[in-house]
Scaffold this motif. Sequence first.
Motif, PDB file in Angstrom:
ATOM      1  N   THR A   1      -8.786   2.446  10.777  1.00  0.00           N
ATOM      2  CA  THR A   1      -8.474   3.636   9.979  1.00  0.00           C
ATOM      3  C   THR A   1      -9.357   4.809  10.388  1.00  0.00           C
ATOM      4  OG1 THR A   1     -10.034   3.149   8.161  1.00  0.00           O
ATOM      5  CG2 THR A   1      -7.826   2.177   8.018  1.00  0.00           C
ATOM      6  N   ALA A   2     -10.567   4.533  10.884  1.00  0.00           N
ATOM      7  CA  ALA A   2     -11.413   5.608  11.407  1.00  0.00           C
ATOM      8  C   ALA A   2     -10.765   6.201  12.656  1.00  0.00           C
ATOM      9  CB  ALA A   2     -12.811   5.077  11.714  1.00  0.00           C
ATOM     10  N   GLY A   8      -7.543   5.828  13.539  1.00  0.00           N
ATOM     11  CA  GLY A   8      -6.232   6.369  13.201  1.00  0.00           C
ATOM     12  C   GLY A   8      -6.298   7.706  12.472  1.00  0.00           C
ATOM     13  N   SER A   9      -7.162   7.807  11.460  1.00  0.00           N
ATOM     14  CA  SER A   9      -7.244   9.045  10.680  1.00  0.00           C
ATOM     15  C   SER A   9      -7.784  10.195  11.519  1.00  0.00           C
ATOM     16  CB  SER A   9      -8.100   8.840   9.427  1.00  0.00           C
ATOM     17  OG  SER A   9      -9.437   8.513   9.764  1.00  0.00           O
ATOM     18  N   THR A  10      -8.686   9.891  12.438  1.00  0.00           N
ATOM     19  CA  THR A  10      -9.200  10.930  13.332  1.00  0.00           C
ATOM     20  C   THR A  10      -8.109  11.388  14.302  1.00  0.00           C
ATOM     21  OG1 THR A  10     -11.428   9.965  13.203  1.00  0.00           O
ATOM     22  CG2 THR A  10     -11.002  11.514  15.003  1.00  0.00           C
ATOM     23  N   TYR A  11      -7.372  10.413  14.828  1.00  0.00           N
ATOM     24  CA  TYR A  11      -6.318  10.736  15.793  1.00  0.00           C
ATOM     25  C   TYR A  11      -5.231  11.611  15.173  1.00  0.00           C
ATOM     26  CZ  TYR A  11      -2.518  10.405  19.106  1.00  0.00           C
ATOM     27  OH  TYR A  11      -1.506  10.737  19.982  1.00  0.00           O
ATOM     28  N   VAL A  12      -4.761  11.260  13.977  1.00  0.00           N
ATOM     29  CA  VAL A  12      -3.620  11.982  13.398  1.00  0.00           C
ATOM     30  C   VAL A  12      -3.980  13.426  13.069  1.00  0.00           C
ATOM     31  CG1 VAL A  12      -2.661   9.836  12.489  1.00  0.00           C
ATOM     32  CG2 VAL A  12      -4.033  11.297  10.980  1.00  0.00           C
ATOM     33  N   GLY A  20      -3.307   3.749   6.065  1.00  0.00           N
ATOM     34  CA  GLY A  20      -4.614   3.107   6.135  1.00  0.00           C
ATOM     35  C   GLY A  20      -4.613   1.810   5.341  1.00  0.00           C
ATOM     36  N   ILE A  21      -5.048   0.735   5.976  1.00  0.00           N
ATOM     37  CA  ILE A  21      -5.166  -0.576   5.306  1.00  0.00           C
ATOM     38  C   ILE A  21      -6.658  -0.891   5.206  1.00  0.00           C
ATOM     39  CG2 ILE A  21      -4.476  -2.995   5.337  1.00  0.00           C
ATOM     40  CD1 ILE A  21      -2.518  -2.178   7.670  1.00  0.00           C
ATOM     41  N   GLY A  22      -7.183  -0.997   3.998  1.00  0.00           N
ATOM     42  CA  GLY A  22      -8.626  -1.173   3.863  1.00  0.00           C
ATOM     43  C   GLY A  22      -9.318   0.055   4.441  1.00  0.00           C
ATOM     44  N   GLN A  23      -9.002   1.218   3.885  1.00  0.00           N
ATOM     45  CA  GLN A  23      -9.442   2.498   4.444  1.00  0.00           C
ATOM     46  C   GLN A  23     -10.966   2.615   4.473  1.00  0.00           C
ATOM     47  OE1 GLN A  23      -7.593   5.214   5.720  1.00  0.00           O
ATOM     48  NE2 GLN A  23      -9.621   6.023   6.255  1.00  0.00           N
ATOM     49  N   LEU A  24     -11.486   2.895   5.671  1.00  0.00           N
ATOM     50  CA  LEU A  24     -12.914   3.130   5.831  1.00  0.00           C
ATOM     51  C   LEU A  24     -13.221   4.575   5.460  1.00  0.00           C
ATOM     52  CD1 LEU A  24     -15.756   2.345   6.796  1.00  0.00           C
ATOM     53  CD2 LEU A  24     -15.034   2.882   9.135  1.00  0.00           C
ATOM     54  N   VAL A  25     -14.076   4.751   4.464  1.00  0.00           N
ATOM     55  CA  VAL A  25     -14.526   6.080   4.062  1.00  0.00           C
ATOM     56  C   VAL A  25     -15.927   6.322   4.619  1.00  0.00           C
ATOM     57  CG1 VAL A  25     -15.020   7.625   2.127  1.00  0.00           C
ATOM     58  CG2 VAL A  25     -13.087   6.030   2.002  1.00  0.00           C
ATOM     59  N   SER A  26     -16.852   5.399   4.333  1.00  0.00           N
ATOM     60  CA  SER A  26     -18.196   5.427   4.896  1.00  0.00           C
ATOM     61  C   SER A  26     -18.735   4.008   4.831  1.00  0.00           C
ATOM     62  CB  SER A  26     -19.109   6.370   4.115  1.00  0.00           C
ATOM     63  OG  SER A  26     -20.472   6.145   4.459  1.00  0.00           O
ATOM     64  N   LEU A  27     -19.023   3.420   5.980  1.00  0.00           N
ATOM     65  CA  LEU A  27     -19.470   2.031   6.022  1.00  0.00           C
ATOM     66  C   LEU A  27     -20.819   1.867   5.324  1.00  0.00           C
ATOM     67  CD1 LEU A  27     -18.540  -0.695   7.110  1.00  0.00           C
ATOM     68  CD2 LEU A  27     -19.813  -0.239   9.200  1.00  0.00           C
ATOM     69  N   GLU A  28     -21.721   2.785   5.588  1.00  0.00           N
ATOM     70  CA  GLU A  28     -23.050   2.687   4.978  1.00  0.00           C
ATOM     71  C   GLU A  28     -22.972   2.827   3.463  1.00  0.00           C
ATOM     72  OE1 GLU A  28     -27.571   4.453   5.558  1.00  0.00           O
ATOM     73  OE2 GLU A  28     -25.880   5.478   6.494  1.00  0.00           O
ATOM     74  N   LEU A  45     -20.860   2.876  12.073  1.00  0.00           N
ATOM     75  CA  LEU A  45     -21.911   2.995  11.060  1.00  0.00           C
ATOM     76  C   LEU A  45     -22.118   4.434  10.624  1.00  0.00           C
ATOM     77  CD1 LEU A  45     -24.579   0.431  12.318  1.00  0.00           C
ATOM     78  CD2 LEU A  45     -23.454   0.414  10.087  1.00  0.00           C
ATOM     79  N   SER A  46     -21.851   5.376  11.507  1.00  0.00           N
ATOM     80  CA  SER A  46     -22.084   6.784  11.181  1.00  0.00           C
ATOM     81  C   SER A  46     -20.834   7.487  10.656  1.00  0.00           C
ATOM     82  CB  SER A  46     -22.590   7.533  12.426  1.00  0.00           C
ATOM     83  OG  SER A  46     -21.581   7.573  13.431  1.00  0.00           O
ATOM     84  N   PHE A  47     -19.674   6.848  10.747  1.00  0.00           N
ATOM     85  CA  PHE A  47     -18.417   7.488  10.359  1.00  0.00           C
ATOM     86  C   PHE A  47     -18.394   7.829   8.877  1.00  0.00           C
ATOM     87  CE2 PHE A  47     -14.060   7.187   8.679  1.00  0.00           C
ATOM     88  CZ  PHE A  47     -13.450   8.193   9.416  1.00  0.00           C
ATOM     89  N   ASN A  48     -17.909   9.025   8.578  1.00  0.00           N
ATOM     90  CA  ASN A  48     -17.719   9.447   7.197  1.00  0.00           C
ATOM     91  C   ASN A  48     -16.418  10.244   7.123  1.00  0.00           C
ATOM     92  OD1 ASN A  48     -17.846  10.974   4.674  1.00  0.00           O
ATOM     93  ND2 ASN A  48     -19.963  10.252   4.551  1.00  0.00           N
ATOM     94  N   ALA A  49     -15.441   9.690   6.435  1.00  0.00           N
ATOM     95  CA  ALA A  49     -14.120  10.320   6.379  1.00  0.00           C
ATOM     96  C   ALA A  49     -14.170  11.698   5.742  1.00  0.00           C
ATOM     97  CB  ALA A  49     -13.152   9.418   5.609  1.00  0.00           C
ATOM     98  N   TRP A  50     -15.088  11.896   4.798  1.00  0.00           N
ATOM     99  CA  TRP A  50     -15.201  13.200   4.144  1.00  0.00           C
ATOM    100  C   TRP A  50     -15.573  14.283   5.142  1.00  0.00           C
ATOM    101  CZ3 TRP A  50     -13.296  13.436  -0.582  1.00  0.00           C
ATOM    102  CH2 TRP A  50     -13.308  12.286  -1.381  1.00  0.00           C
ATOM    103  N   ALA A  51     -16.420  13.931   6.105  1.00  0.00           N
ATOM    104  CA  ALA A  51     -16.875  14.906   7.093  1.00  0.00           C
ATOM    105  C   ALA A  51     -15.740  15.375   7.989  1.00  0.00           C
ATOM    106  CB  ALA A  51     -17.997  14.305   7.942  1.00  0.00           C
ATOM    107  N   ASN A  52     -14.699  14.555   8.123  1.00  0.00           N
ATOM    108  CA  ASN A  52     -13.543  14.911   8.946  1.00  0.00           C
ATOM    109  C   ASN A  52     -12.540  15.785   8.210  1.00  0.00           C
ATOM    110  OD1 ASN A  52     -14.462  13.602  11.180  1.00  0.00           O
ATOM    111  ND2 ASN A  52     -13.038  11.887  11.068  1.00  0.00           N
ATOM    112  N   GLY A  53     -12.812  16.032   6.936  1.00  0.00           N
ATOM    113  CA  GLY A  53     -11.888  16.832   6.140  1.00  0.00           C
ATOM    114  C   GLY A  53     -10.820  15.982   5.478  1.00  0.00           C
ATOM    115  N   THR A  54     -10.126  16.553   4.526  1.00  0.00           N
ATOM    116  CA  THR A  54      -9.140  15.802   3.736  1.00  0.00           C
ATOM    117  C   THR A  54      -7.730  16.376   3.858  1.00  0.00           C
ATOM    118  OG1 THR A  54      -9.732  17.121   1.795  1.00  0.00           O
ATOM    119  CG2 THR A  54     -10.846  14.998   2.062  1.00  0.00           C
TER     120      THR A  54
END
Length: 339
Positions: free
Chosen positions: A136-137, A139-143, A155-163, A262-271
């Motif tokens: 999902t990291a 995929g969401s970045t690609y789209v 997204g299946i089991g959507q990763l928002v922030s692993l940490e 580990l550093s991915f944060n979906a919020w940082a990529n925008g919504t």
Amino acid sequence: MAVIFLRLSNYLHHRIELRDGVNETTYIDINGQKQYIMIMGQDESNPVIIYLHGGPSSPDTCITYSFTDYLTDEYTVISWDQRGCGRTYFKNIKSDPENSTASFEQALDDLDALVTYACKRFGKDKVIIMGHSYGTALGSTYVKKYPDKVSAYIGIGQLVSLEEADIHSYNDALNKAKAAGDDTSSLEEKYAKFCEKPGIPTLLELRELTSKYHPVTKEADHMGLALFSPYAGIDDLRWLLIQMGDIKKYVSLNQKLFDFALSFNAWANGTSYEMPVCIIQGSEDWVCPTDMAGNYLDAVASPYKKFYVIEGCGHDVHCAKPKEFCADLKDFLNSSKLN
């Protein structure tokens, strides 16, 4: 003999079911590497879904039949062993034994090449992108980068922030442990170790203790699905043995991808998404917590969005309850007026 019989039966079932469509496992050229894909569908004119496995570097192509069997009547599904893992790794081990080319940016380029291949082969302008966990990291970045090539994102089991997910999981487990009157010293020790040295080894040590307080009612039977899979091969087993071996060695093989995860944060990529968005979660998913995924989707701006929670399932909801999962998926795709 029973295993051989069931694998043969499974093989014949897919051969018959997909006889007028496509039932193919092959390697295609993607940015300088031969990469492994599986394509399944009853009618090649159907919309195309590209499925992105999790991990990173945890390919599950040989067991995707468990849920794609409920999709192939309406969709053509492409599964893929991404660069640096599974069959793709072994196909390119001589030219890239240390996975020096495996990075997130390269994964985006590889996915774009796969999308181009799928569109050209099946005569499409756009594809549906569906990712699981780390997928999902990707995929969401690609789209967001290539919205003109994607008709919907799932997204299946959507990763928002692993940490943040594992901190959230820890706090919930700690509260439950205290409520039960359990000794929490080991739990707190592992958490302190993770905070001091965040990484996959310390994260897995922490999860080993928090999982006690997050039982899953309906687990996916990965070993059984692989055992009876007509698509499982020796390279799938070879990669599994690497994953089950020395965890530090396994992580080092795809260090750049794990560092990114580990550093991915979906919020940082925008919504903001330019296409319909769907998230499907297991109610007992604490790897990518369901409430975090729900909060993220609440903030998403898109033409159409929908959130599904399947009761009793954990992180691998699509393999644990595939029929229910695919019913929700089809409901979303049909209601978003893509077809």
